[in-house]
Design an enzyme around this catalytic site. Structure first.
Site, PDB file in Angstrom:
ATOM      1  N   ASP A   1      34.817  42.166  38.477  1.00 27.99           N
ATOM      2  CA  ASP A   1      35.938  41.740  37.632  1.00 27.99           C
ATOM      3  C   ASP A   1      37.214  42.342  38.213  1.00 27.99           C
ATOM      4  O   ASP A   1      37.421  43.558  38.152  1.00 27.99           O
ATOM      5  CB  ASP A   1      35.736  42.207  36.189  1.00 27.99           C
ATOM      6  CG  ASP A   1      36.897  41.798  35.293  1.00 27.99           C
ATOM      7  OD1 ASP A   1      37.238  40.602  35.270  1.00 27.99           O
ATOM      8  OD2 ASP A   1      37.490  42.687  34.651  1.00 27.99           O
TER       9      ASP A   1
ATOM     10  N   GLU B   1      35.076  35.996  39.991  1.00 24.39           N
ATOM     11  CA  GLU B   1      35.807  34.941  39.293  1.00 24.39           C
ATOM     12  C   GLU B   1      36.739  34.201  40.253  1.00 24.39           C
ATOM     13  O   GLU B   1      37.366  34.807  41.124  1.00 24.39           O
ATOM     14  CB  GLU B   1      36.630  35.544  38.152  1.00 24.39           C
ATOM     15  CG  GLU B   1      37.170  34.525  37.168  1.00 24.39           C
ATOM     16  CD  GLU B   1      37.841  35.171  35.967  1.00 24.39           C
ATOM     17  OE1 GLU B   1      38.318  34.427  35.094  1.00 24.39           O
ATOM     18  OE2 GLU B   1      37.896  36.413  35.911  1.00 24.39           O
TER      19      GLU B   1
ATOM     20  N   ASP C   1      36.196  45.371  30.816  1.00 25.74           N
ATOM     21  CA  ASP C   1      36.025  45.021  32.227  1.00 25.74           C
ATOM     22  C   ASP C   1      34.564  45.051  32.656  1.00 25.74           C
ATOM     23  O   ASP C   1      34.118  44.200  33.426  1.00 25.74           O
ATOM     24  CB  ASP C   1      36.856  45.962  33.106  1.00 25.74           C
ATOM     25  CG  ASP C   1      38.351  45.810  32.855  1.00 25.74           C
ATOM     26  OD1 ASP C   1      38.755  44.727  32.393  1.00 25.74           O
ATOM     27  OD2 ASP C   1      39.113  46.759  33.119  1.00 25.74           O
TER      28      ASP C   1
END
Length: 398
Positions: A192, A276, A359
């Site tokens: 992340d 991501e 997170d």
């Protein structure tokens, strides 16, 4: 795996005559690019036609007879300038076919004498480029010394000479080489990316964000102020400009060093990396976060992960931009809309009462979703293809 192309960068140690010739070559390459760009635009405006690379190359031969100083420099630099122009046109027309609102490549522009990037490229033909220890042989320049910081391996392809803003000369030597692959590992990881912490992994590791631009901001402000107060054309202005360029270069070097070390470690330790798919171009439109996002260089980091994964038979799996990784509880998959608030760093799930760190929870969800996408893409595989190589199915552990 076939040989890959890898560039080795070195700082050149030049004599005065070599420095003058490199500057001439850069100038001639820019002149040829601008000359034929203007010619193509005029021809299209008057007759609706254009010139391809071969037609431009033929006219370049005639142009060199008319302009004597074009013969003084490396011929490959001029030919590569035409190839760059052809590539710029192809990229422009390919970009026109993209969805409206997602275009990023504009029409080719004229190159500036004092532009940010000043370089030329020369190709290997009949041993016109050679490397022996800390010396590099280049067309027209002859033997040039350089600061050798690493060994050059593989077959030479071409060399790009770049003049930086601070007046240094860099040789980027492109070679076809074999990469010694890292040993296979079984650990999979989710990442992340963030601003407060550069990244948080699904195993709970937190990597601090060094924020190199912000830490050097005081020096940059001082250097900018000194440059703006200096008189144009004075030697003090030249010194101030070099000092400012040196500060920017230091920031870039520090950031690149951090990104290379981090990406190499992650590739070495993990088999599958889920991350991501961030749309940085849209994110920097938020003026409150734009500077921090640009300073983080997430796009460059992901690019490093991808090409290093290709070298070492790893997988980098991207998760969709709109997947709610932070809002979803990794225990029960409940989506909590309150977590949209960036100030909320930890929360208890209203559904299962589990405690989540924002997170770490996001990285766990990214890992789970990335492995799901990867497994769904190949069905129930006996083996998963990673970067063109077979990977044992035991590596995919959901």
């Amino acid at each position: 795996m076939p040989p890959i192309q890898k560039a080795f960068k070195f700082t050149l140690i030049l004599t005065h005559n070599q420095e003058v010739l490199i500057n001439k070559t850069i100038g001639c390459a820019r002149y040829v690019y601008n000359h034929f760009l203007g010619l193509k635009k005029e021809l299209y405006a008057s007759e609706g036609k254009t010139l391809n690379y071969n037609a431009c190359s033929q006219q370049l031969t005639i142009l060199k007879k008319e302009i004597e100083w074009l013969k003084e420099v490396d011929k490959f630099a001029l030919q590569n300038s035409l190839k760059n122009l052809e590539t710029a046109y192809k990229n422009f027309f390919a970009d026109l076919k993209k969805i409206k609102g997602k275009k990023g490549v504009g029409f080719p522009k004229f190159k500036k004498k004092h532009g940010r990037k000043q370089s030329y490229k020369t190709n290997l033909t009949n041993n016109n480029i050679q490397v022996i220890e800390n010396r590099l042989k280049l067309p027209k320049l002859g033997w040039v010394k350089f600061h050798k910081s690493q060994d050059i391996t593989g077959k030479l392809v071409n060399v790009t000479i770049t003049r930086t803003s601070r007046g240094k000369y860099i040789a980027s030597i492109l070679c076809e080489t074999e990469v010694e692959k890292y040993p296979q590992v079984t650990q999979n990881i989710g990442l992340d990316l963030g601003i407060k912490s550069y990244l948080v992994t699904s195993v709970g590791e937190v990597v601090d964000n060094p924020k190199y631009y912000r830490t050097q901001k005081r020096k940059l402000r001082k250097a900018h102020k000194k440059l703006s107060r200096s008189i144009k054309g004075s030697s003090n202005r030249v010194k101030a400009k070099i000092k400012l360029a040196r500060t920017y270069e230091r920031i870039t070097n520090l950031r690149n060093d951090f990104l290379h070390k981090l990406s190499t470690r992650l590739i070495k330790e993990n088999s599958i990396i889920c991350i991501e798919d961030l749309r940085v171009a849209n994110m920097v439109k938020n003026h409150k976060l734009a500077l921090s996002i640009s300073d983080a260089s997430w796009t460059k980091f992901v690019t490093m992960l991808e090409y290093k994964a290709l070298w070492h038979d790893r997988i980098v799996q991207k998760v969709g931009t709109f997947y709610p990784s932070s809002q979803t509880c990794n225990h029960c998959a409940f989506i909590n809309p309150l977590v949209k608030d960036l100030k909320l760093r930890e929360w208890s799930c209203p559904n299962c009462a589990s405690y989540n760190l924002r997170d770490v929870n996001a990285s766990l969800n990214i890992l789970s979703e990335g492995l799901r996408i990867l497994t769904a893409a190949v069905g129930a595989p006996d083996a998963i293809y990673a970067c063109g190589e077979l990977v044992s199915p035991e590596l995919v552990q959901v």
